[in-house]
Motif scaffolding. Sequence first.
Motif, PDB file in Angstrom:
ATOM      1  N   MET A   1     102.512  94.675  54.819  1.00 13.70           N
ATOM      2  CA  MET A   1     101.379  94.818  55.739  1.00 13.70           C
ATOM      3  C   MET A   1     100.541  93.552  55.796  1.00 13.70           C
ATOM      4  O   MET A   1      99.866  93.291  56.781  1.00 13.70           O
ATOM      5  CB  MET A   1     100.509  95.997  55.306  1.00 13.70           C
ATOM      6  N   ASN A   2     100.593  92.775  54.746  1.00 24.44           N
ATOM      7  CA  ASN A   2      99.829  91.535  54.730  1.00 24.44           C
ATOM      8  C   ASN A   2     100.596  90.350  55.315  1.00 24.44           C
ATOM      9  O   ASN A   2     100.045  89.273  55.484  1.00 24.44           O
ATOM     10  CB  ASN A   2      99.377  91.207  53.309  1.00 24.44           C
ATOM     11  N   SER A   3     101.880  90.550  55.584  1.00 25.93           N
ATOM     12  CA  SER A   3     102.668  89.434  56.131  1.00 25.93           C
ATOM     13  C   SER A   3     103.033  89.741  57.572  1.00 25.93           C
ATOM     14  O   SER A   3     103.603  90.773  57.881  1.00 25.93           O
ATOM     15  CB  SER A   3     103.938  89.246  55.310  1.00 25.93           C
ATOM     16  N   ARG A   4     102.675  88.832  58.420  1.00 27.88           N
ATOM     17  CA  ARG A   4     102.879  89.067  59.840  1.00 27.88           C
ATOM     18  C   ARG A   4     104.354  88.998  60.237  1.00 27.88           C
ATOM     19  O   ARG A   4     104.829  89.784  61.051  1.00 27.88           O
ATOM     20  CB  ARG A   4     102.103  88.007  60.621  1.00 27.88           C
ATOM     21  N   ASP A   5     105.076  88.072  59.637  1.00 28.04           N
ATOM     22  CA  ASP A   5     106.436  87.840  60.117  1.00 28.04           C
ATOM     23  C   ASP A   5     107.449  88.871  59.621  1.00 28.04           C
ATOM     24  O   ASP A   5     108.555  88.914  60.112  1.00 28.04           O
ATOM     25  CB  ASP A   5     106.904  86.415  59.760  1.00 28.04           C
ATOM     26  N   ARG A   6     107.061  89.694  58.632  1.00 24.78           N
ATOM     27  CA  ARG A   6     108.005  90.705  58.168  1.00 24.78           C
ATOM     28  C   ARG A   6     107.539  92.120  58.484  1.00 24.78           C
ATOM     29  O   ARG A   6     108.102  93.097  57.983  1.00 24.78           O
ATOM     30  CB  ARG A   6     108.303  90.510  56.678  1.00 24.78           C
TER      31      ARG A   6
ATOM     32  N   VAL B   1      98.611 101.533  61.369  1.00 27.58           N
ATOM     33  CA  VAL B   1      99.455 100.358  61.138  1.00 27.58           C
ATOM     34  C   VAL B   1      99.345  99.398  62.324  1.00 27.58           C
ATOM     35  O   VAL B   1      99.276  98.184  62.157  1.00 27.58           O
ATOM     36  CB  VAL B   1     100.926 100.768  60.894  1.00 27.58           C
ATOM     37  N   LYS B   2      99.329  99.985  63.513  1.00 24.75           N
ATOM     38  CA  LYS B   2      99.228  99.143  64.714  1.00 24.75           C
ATOM     39  C   LYS B   2      97.909  98.381  64.740  1.00 24.75           C
ATOM     40  O   LYS B   2      97.825  97.306  65.316  1.00 24.75           O
ATOM     41  CB  LYS B   2      99.361  99.999  65.965  1.00 24.75           C
ATOM     42  N   ALA B   3      96.875  98.985  64.153  1.00 24.27           N
ATOM     43  CA  ALA B   3      95.556  98.353  64.173  1.00 24.27           C
ATOM     44  C   ALA B   3      95.420  97.255  63.122  1.00 24.27           C
ATOM     45  O   ALA B   3      94.464  96.491  63.130  1.00 24.27           O
ATOM     46  CB  ALA B   3      94.475  99.408  63.973  1.00 24.27           C
ATOM     47  N   LEU B   4      96.407  97.150  62.236  1.00 25.78           N
ATOM     48  CA  LEU B   4      96.361  96.098  61.211  1.00 25.78           C
ATOM     49  C   LEU B   4      96.308  94.723  61.860  1.00 25.78           C
ATOM     50  O   LEU B   4      96.987  94.493  62.860  1.00 25.78           O
ATOM     51  CB  LEU B   4      97.624  96.153  60.339  1.00 25.78           C
ATOM     52  N   PRO B   5      95.548  93.813  61.285  1.00 28.39           N
ATOM     53  CA  PRO B   5      95.467  92.474  61.902  1.00 28.39           C
ATOM     54  C   PRO B   5      96.820  91.763  61.913  1.00 28.39           C
ATOM     55  O   PRO B   5      97.072  90.907  62.753  1.00 28.39           O
ATOM     56  CB  PRO B   5      94.455  91.732  61.026  1.00 28.39           C
ATOM     57  N   THR B   6      97.694  92.117  61.003  1.00 27.32           N
ATOM     58  CA  THR B   6      98.997  91.455  60.937  1.00 27.32           C
ATOM     59  C   THR B   6     100.082  92.255  61.639  1.00 27.32           C
ATOM     60  O   THR B   6     101.256  91.933  61.544  1.00 27.32           O
ATOM     61  CB  THR B   6      99.435  91.314  59.474  1.00 27.32           C
ATOM     62  N   SER B   7      99.684  93.296  62.341  1.00 34.51           N
ATOM     63  CA  SER B   7     100.682  94.267  62.779  1.00 34.51           C
ATOM     64  C   SER B   7     101.579  93.753  63.895  1.00 34.51           C
ATOM     65  O   SER B   7     101.256  92.821  64.620  1.00 34.51           O
ATOM     66  CB  SER B   7      99.983  95.528  63.232  1.00 34.51           C
ATOM     67  N   PHE B   8     102.701  94.452  64.032  1.00 31.06           N
ATOM     68  CA  PHE B   8     103.694  94.104  65.058  1.00 31.06           C
ATOM     69  C   PHE B   8     103.185  94.410  66.458  1.00 31.06           C
ATOM     70  O   PHE B   8     103.757  93.979  67.436  1.00 31.06           O
ATOM     71  CB  PHE B   8     104.985  94.865  64.805  1.00 31.06           C
ATOM     72  N   GLY B   9     102.116  95.202  66.540  1.00 31.54           N
ATOM     73  CA  GLY B   9     101.652  95.598  67.872  1.00 31.54           C
ATOM     74  C   GLY B   9     100.776  94.551  68.531  1.00 31.54           C
ATOM     75  O   GLY B   9     100.409  94.674  69.670  1.00 31.54           O
ATOM     76  N   GLU B  10     100.466  93.500  67.775  1.00 33.13           N
ATOM     77  CA  GLU B  10      99.393  92.627  68.230  1.00 33.13           C
ATOM     78  C   GLU B  10      99.770  91.570  69.267  1.00 33.13           C
ATOM     79  O   GLU B  10      99.056  91.380  70.248  1.00 33.13           O
ATOM     80  CB  GLU B  10      98.754  91.941  67.020  1.00 33.13           C
TER      81      GLU B  10
END
Lengths: 338, 338
Positions: free
Chosen positions: A49-54, A92-101
């Motif tokens: 969750m803390n890593s954007r690329d994974r 999860v989508k609202a996470l700053p690193t999330s895949f939805g961003e």
Amino acid sequence: MQFNQEMIQELAEHIYDLDAEVYAQLGSSLGRVFNRDREGCVRDMVKLMNSRDRAHLLRSELALISNMARTIPDREIRKMVMKEYNEILCQVKALPTSFGECDILNPELASLNALNLKQRFSQNDHRIICIGRTYGSGGTDIGFALADALKINYYDAEIFSEVLKRLDVEKDRIVDRGSFTEHSDIQGERAFAENGHMSLKEWMRAFSRYHGLSRRDAVFFNQSDLICDMARKESFIVMGRCADVILTNNRIPHISIFITAPFEQRVRRAMEINKKLTEKQARRLVKKLDRQHTRYYDFYTGRKWGDSVNYDLCLNSAAYGIEGAVEFILRMLEQNAS
Amino acid sequence: MQFNQEMIQELAEHIYDLDAEVYAQLGSSLGRVFNRDREGCVRDMVKLMNSRDRAHLLRSELALISNMARTIPDREIRKMVMKEYNEILCQVKALPTSFGECDILNPELASLNALNLKQRFSQNDHRIICIGRTYGSGGTDIGFALADALKINYYDAEIFSEVLKRLDVEKDRIVDRGSFTEHSDIQGERAFAENGHMSLKEWMRAFSRYHGLSRRDAVFFNQSDLICDMARKESFIVMGRCADVILTNNRIPHISIFITAPFEQRVRRAMEINKKLTEKQARRLVKKLDRQHTRYYDFYTGRKWGDSVNYDLCLNSAAYGIEGAVEFILRMLEQNAS
């Protein structure tokens, strides 16, 4: 929503528990997604969750949980579990690193794509559909039938050259008359004003249009002007002519469609259209026309003809047939218009 | 309808008269389509109608007449003229040499294309959507959001490897147990019958599956089996895995979509997803992944990855954005389901 590490930790635990819950409900399934110790699994999730690329790995794990959850036999429990899953997904989508961003949207492209749902209440009432097509794909038939179904005008190379020929005749008439008066500015201006609302400036532009251009280029630029002029006035379907790129460059909303079909299919159709062609000749013809098309499009647009990144939509006509393709495109438009 | 030369002559005259009628109504338009003597024009049209490969020229002429006719200001007259035009068009389409005759339809392809309107009442209740995508196009996000919106399962490479790992564990258990009894056919068969409805034949096939195959191939063929098995049981979205070709080869209806976006756009998105990447690295990454994708698809399917002839539909995600693309695909499906 602001996230701190504590919330992320909590979210990870929530996911772990959901997985356990789904497993408890299914028992004999493929097993849990997180089948090691709770602490280790949660720690790994926090890392993801803390890593954007994974982040996509976390998504796959969530999908796996929901895939399983959907098979819970008890309807009430399934509903409850899916509700929980959806809540987690939102977080999860609202996470700053999330895949939805990160979106892939190109706002400029999207604002010109009249198929885009966001555009359907735009000011632009004209429906302009640009159809590129490979020879033998039936694209021309699809375009013609579509124009007929939508009751809008249909333009192809033959019609353009016909229209331009007539406009030229008119223009020549103007030019001729203009030449009588070119020594007298005042008289000249009046003459043009009387004669088709052409200012001297416009006439000068029209007059010099051909200078320094090859006939091919002159035709192309004339067609481009014509396409843009028409697009401001009416709905229509235009076949080829790089109309998609011309309209994009002039920031006029439209729909760009490319129609093609497998090579073998196109060769067969070419032979059906022209019974005199042998298979070898048909193959050569289709290849030759593809090359010419590619060169023409590349020369005037600098882009690769038929590459799906250049269109809003590409259709394989062999998978629809002519009638099916027309129905499919109409379906997209109907919804669009509603 | 049977046509003889007399009828063709009559039809050509009818077209000539329609053109004259439209011109009379408009007067100051671009002029008539057929602006020479009646006899010569009719003779030329008859020639066109008798030649299959130049029939499109007649279509362009008809389109030009109808384009003009649509501008007739008097509503009643316009309606009358358009009615006449439509009658002519129907007759021209019925000509044995007409442009309406040769379809591009590949019946086999069309029967497997679940987007085809013709297919919407098919027996197949499962909705299987295969999504191919380029790296950085947002295709994965679109697929995931789509599965969520449709409430169907989502499968990607990570999930497959996870599922296959678990299935392997189960299989190993079977194989292990099988090896105890492989000297006793009867006992062996009973053991399999009790244990997951596997016949000896099936077991033999499963057992020998890995022999002579590289691990990569074994994974691919396992995935292929899994995809086909699932397709018979449920609706789902599958990302990549050449699923489109696998399903086509197994004659299982599905929808195949390819999602891509312009290179520059994808590079920018790759950098957003992984903030550590420099632009140069991102460019290299996108190119490298494209090459790998191309090789993988080509190796297992013999086809060109991303070529629009291989899909029912190609979308340029930059022209829609992730949300817009999901909405667009949903729109096509909603209509399809209704």
